[in-house]
Design a protein around this motif. Structure first.
Motif, PDB file in Angstrom:
ATOM      1  N   LEU A 133     -88.258 -99.475 -62.157  1.00 56.85           N
ATOM      2  CA  LEU A 133     -88.394 -98.207 -61.442  1.00 56.85           C
ATOM      3  C   LEU A 133     -88.174 -97.077 -62.431  1.00 56.85           C
ATOM      4  O   LEU A 133     -87.175 -97.058 -63.152  1.00 56.85           O
ATOM      5  CB  LEU A 133     -87.385 -98.132 -60.297  1.00 56.85           C
ATOM      6  N   LEU A 134     -89.109 -96.145 -62.475  1.00 52.42           N
ATOM      7  CA  LEU A 134     -88.995 -95.011 -63.381  1.00 52.42           C
ATOM      8  C   LEU A 134     -88.617 -93.766 -62.593  1.00 52.42           C
ATOM      9  O   LEU A 134     -89.288 -93.389 -61.631  1.00 52.42           O
ATOM     10  CB  LEU A 134     -90.316 -94.779 -64.122  1.00 52.42           C
ATOM     11  N   ASP A 135     -87.517 -93.126 -63.017  1.00 49.50           N
ATOM     12  CA  ASP A 135     -86.994 -91.948 -62.340  1.00 49.50           C
ATOM     13  C   ASP A 135     -86.686 -90.893 -63.398  1.00 49.50           C
ATOM     14  O   ASP A 135     -86.684 -91.179 -64.598  1.00 49.50           O
ATOM     15  CB  ASP A 135     -85.727 -92.330 -61.561  1.00 49.50           C
ATOM     16  N   ALA A 136     -86.400 -89.691 -62.955  1.00 50.78           N
ATOM     17  CA  ALA A 136     -86.100 -88.611 -63.886  1.00 50.78           C
ATOM     18  C   ALA A 136     -84.664 -88.699 -64.384  1.00 50.78           C
ATOM     19  O   ALA A 136     -83.747 -89.005 -63.613  1.00 50.78           O
ATOM     20  CB  ALA A 136     -86.340 -87.256 -63.214  1.00 50.78           C
ATOM     21  N   TYR A 137     -84.484 -88.394 -65.655  1.00 51.58           N
ATOM     22  CA  TYR A 137     -83.151 -88.388 -66.251  1.00 51.58           C
ATOM     23  C   TYR A 137     -82.386 -87.129 -65.844  1.00 51.58           C
ATOM     24  O   TYR A 137     -82.947 -86.032 -65.756  1.00 51.58           O
ATOM     25  CB  TYR A 137     -83.256 -88.440 -67.773  1.00 51.58           C
ATOM     26  N   HIS A 138     -81.102 -87.298 -65.560  1.00 54.56           N
ATOM     27  CA  HIS A 138     -80.194 -86.177 -65.349  1.00 54.56           C
ATOM     28  C   HIS A 138     -78.887 -86.529 -66.041  1.00 54.56           C
ATOM     29  O   HIS A 138     -78.381 -87.639 -65.896  1.00 54.56           O
ATOM     30  CB  HIS A 138     -79.953 -85.928 -63.861  1.00 54.56           C
ATOM     31  N   GLN A 139     -78.339 -85.577 -66.775  1.00 54.44           N
ATOM     32  CA  GLN A 139     -77.154 -85.848 -67.595  1.00 54.44           C
ATOM     33  C   GLN A 139     -75.961 -86.312 -66.774  1.00 54.44           C
ATOM     34  O   GLN A 139     -75.174 -87.148 -67.218  1.00 54.44           O
ATOM     35  CB  GLN A 139     -76.778 -84.588 -68.383  1.00 54.44           C
ATOM     36  N   HIS A 140     -75.820 -85.796 -65.547  1.00 57.84           N
ATOM     37  CA  HIS A 140     -74.621 -86.082 -64.769  1.00 57.84           C
ATOM     38  C   HIS A 140     -74.894 -86.871 -63.495  1.00 57.84           C
ATOM     39  O   HIS A 140     -73.966 -87.122 -62.719  1.00 57.84           O
ATOM     40  CB  HIS A 140     -73.909 -84.772 -64.403  1.00 57.84           C
ATOM     41  N   LYS A 141     -76.143 -87.246 -63.247  1.00 60.49           N
ATOM     42  CA  LYS A 141     -76.460 -87.953 -62.011  1.00 60.49           C
ATOM     43  C   LYS A 141     -77.272 -89.202 -62.314  1.00 60.49           C
ATOM     44  O   LYS A 141     -78.030 -89.254 -63.275  1.00 60.49           O
ATOM     45  CB  LYS A 141     -77.244 -87.034 -61.060  1.00 60.49           C
ATOM     46  N   TYR A 142     -77.103 -90.208 -61.437  1.00 71.16           N
ATOM     47  CA  TYR A 142     -77.820 -91.471 -61.617  1.00 71.16           C
ATOM     48  C   TYR A 142     -79.082 -91.560 -60.757  1.00 71.16           C
ATOM     49  O   TYR A 142     -79.667 -92.624 -60.626  1.00 71.16           O
ATOM     50  CB  TYR A 142     -76.896 -92.646 -61.298  1.00 71.16           C
ATOM     51  N   GLY A 143     -79.503 -90.473 -60.170  1.00 73.51           N
ATOM     52  CA  GLY A 143     -80.699 -90.491 -59.347  1.00 73.51           C
ATOM     53  C   GLY A 143     -80.545 -89.591 -58.152  1.00 73.51           C
ATOM     54  O   GLY A 143     -79.527 -88.911 -57.975  1.00 73.51           O
ATOM     55  N   GLY A 144     -81.585 -89.548 -57.318  1.00 67.06           N
ATOM     56  CA  GLY A 144     -81.537 -88.725 -56.132  1.00 67.06           C
ATOM     57  C   GLY A 144     -81.559 -87.241 -56.419  1.00 67.06           C
ATOM     58  O   GLY A 144     -81.110 -86.425 -55.613  1.00 67.06           O
ATOM     59  N   THR A 145     -82.112 -86.848 -57.579  1.00 66.71           N
ATOM     60  CA  THR A 145     -82.107 -85.436 -57.971  1.00 66.71           C
ATOM     61  C   THR A 145     -83.307 -84.677 -57.406  1.00 66.71           C
ATOM     62  O   THR A 145     -83.287 -83.449 -57.355  1.00 66.71           O
ATOM     63  CB  THR A 145     -82.144 -85.303 -59.502  1.00 66.71           C
ATOM     64  N   GLY A 146     -84.359 -85.393 -57.005  1.00 60.73           N
ATOM     65  CA  GLY A 146     -85.566 -84.725 -56.537  1.00 60.73           C
ATOM     66  C   GLY A 146     -86.399 -84.142 -57.664  1.00 60.73           C
ATOM     67  O   GLY A 146     -87.335 -83.384 -57.423  1.00 60.73           O
ATOM     68  N   ALA A 147     -86.066 -84.500 -58.899  1.00 62.97           N
ATOM     69  CA  ALA A 147     -86.784 -83.973 -60.055  1.00 62.97           C
ATOM     70  C   ALA A 147     -87.849 -84.957 -60.532  1.00 62.97           C
ATOM     71  O   ALA A 147     -87.725 -86.168 -60.348  1.00 62.97           O
ATOM     72  CB  ALA A 147     -85.801 -83.682 -61.185  1.00 62.97           C
ATOM     73  N   ARG A 148     -88.898 -84.429 -61.142  1.00 63.46           N
ATOM     74  CA  ARG A 148     -89.951 -85.256 -61.718  1.00 63.46           C
ATOM     75  C   ARG A 148     -89.813 -85.291 -63.233  1.00 63.46           C
ATOM     76  O   ARG A 148     -89.339 -84.340 -63.855  1.00 63.46           O
ATOM     77  CB  ARG A 148     -91.331 -84.696 -61.350  1.00 63.46           C
ATOM     78  N   PHE A 149     -90.260 -86.392 -63.839  1.00 64.09           N
ATOM     79  CA  PHE A 149     -90.334 -86.456 -65.293  1.00 64.09           C
ATOM     80  C   PHE A 149     -91.808 -86.362 -65.698  1.00 64.09           C
ATOM     81  O   PHE A 149     -92.699 -86.279 -64.839  1.00 64.09           O
ATOM     82  CB  PHE A 149     -89.680 -87.738 -65.821  1.00 64.09           C
ATOM     83  N   ASP A 150     -92.051 -86.363 -66.971  1.00 61.81           N
ATOM     84  CA  ASP A 150     -93.424 -86.271 -67.490  1.00 61.81           C
ATOM     85  C   ASP A 150     -94.149 -87.592 -67.248  1.00 61.81           C
ATOM     86  O   ASP A 150     -93.869 -88.592 -67.900  1.00 61.81           O
ATOM     87  CB  ASP A 150     -93.376 -85.952 -68.985  1.00 61.81           C
ATOM     88  N   TRP A 151     -95.090 -87.611 -66.317  1.00 62.15           N
ATOM     89  CA  TRP A 151     -95.775 -88.845 -65.946  1.00 62.15           C
ATOM     90  C   TRP A 151     -96.660 -89.410 -67.052  1.00 62.15           C
ATOM     91  O   TRP A 151     -97.104 -90.549 -66.965  1.00 62.15           O
ATOM     92  CB  TRP A 151     -96.591 -88.627 -64.676  1.00 62.15           C
ATOM     93  N   SER A 152     -96.909 -88.623 -68.093  1.00 57.03           N
ATOM     94  CA  SER A 152     -97.681 -89.167 -69.221  1.00 57.03           C
ATOM     95  C   SER A 152     -96.877 -90.222 -69.973  1.00 57.03           C
ATOM     96  O   SER A 152     -97.424 -90.952 -70.812  1.00 57.03           O
ATOM     97  CB  SER A 152     -98.093 -88.044 -70.181  1.00 57.03           C
ATOM     98  N   LEU A 153     -95.564 -90.330 -69.660  1.00 50.51           N
ATOM     99  CA  LEU A 153     -94.706 -91.332 -70.290  1.00 50.51           C
ATOM    100  C   LEU A 153     -94.705 -92.660 -69.521  1.00 50.51           C
ATOM    101  O   LEU A 153     -93.960 -93.570 -69.866  1.00 50.51           O
ATOM    102  CB  LEU A 153     -93.277 -90.808 -70.408  1.00 50.51           C
TER     103      LEU A 153
END
Length: 227
Positions: A133-153
């Motif tokens: 499962l690919l999710d967006a990185y957040h320095q202080h959270k393990y998920g559930g941020t509602g943020a997107r990462f660069d899908w070209s990755l």
């Protein structure tokens, strides 16, 4: 396209998701999360999930004894490791409860490359993961941020089937149709509040994924009818 709805805390929401034919239901067993449930809550929620819909237990750096207790008390199908677990730790933990498992990778758009993402996926594949499962990185959270990462990755030649998470909703999920993924995972995009789902949003999401994608693929198929 398979659909996983995650972060349930309400029984009525589980029943609504089941009626919409969601493919998987995710329960969060990470106390700091606003969507976390206890074993007692999970027993009630999982009992409302019909056969052929998978129950996914999301855990974050959970000790082995706690995972064993969880597996002994809640009838889930798949473990979703969403913390800092190494491939070997995932393999050992999953083996201790005899469960299939997936691993969440938090993709850091500023640091990760296609090569580094592929390498991580290969390592988890070698340890027995069923999917990644690919999710967006957040320095202080393990998920559930509602943020997107660069899908070209997102690798096109991944050694594991890819589940996409992060910032999805009924309005933007159509943008995933051409990505090399087989499933989407949504939580915040179908909520009215943390852990409380919105039946209308869930219905719109399922329609966007299942109906529109089927329609697009059908229209793109060459006709076998001769004139």
């Amino acid at each position: 396209m398979q659909v996983k709805f995650c972060g349930f805390t309400q029984l009525d929401d589980i029943k609504a998701a089941a009626k919409l034919n969601a493919d998987a239901i995710g329960l969060v067993f990470y106390p700091p999360s606003p969507r976390a449930v206890t074993i007692e809550q999970a027993q009630i929620l999982s009992a409302a999930v019909p056969a052929f819909i998978s129950v996914v237990a999301l855990v974050v750096n959970m000790p082995e004894d706690e995972l064993i207790e969880l597996a002994n008390n809640v009838p889930f199908d798949i473990i979703q490791f969403h913390g800092d677990e190494t491939p070997e730790q995932c393999r050992q933990l999953a083996s201790s409860v005899n469960k299939r498992w997936i691993k969440a990778l938090r993709v850091n758009t500023e640091q990760d490359t296609l090569e580094s993402v592929n390498m991580q996926i290969d390592n988890f594949a070698a340890s027995g993961a069923s999917s990644i499962l690919l999710d967006a990185y957040h320095q202080h959270k393990y998920g559930g941020t509602g943020a997107r990462f660069d899908w070209s990755l997102i690798p096109k030649d991944s050694s594991l089937p890819i589940i996409l998470a992060g910032g999805l909703d009924a309005e933007n999920v159509a943008a995933t149709y051409d990505l090399p993924i087989y499933a989407v995972d949504v939580s915040g995009g179908i909520e009215v509040d943390k852990g409380k789902k919105d039946a209308t949003k869930m219905r719109a999401f399922m329609k966007a994924v299942k109906h529109d994608r089927w329609q697009n693929e059908t229209l793109s198929e060459p006709s076998n009818i001769s004139s």
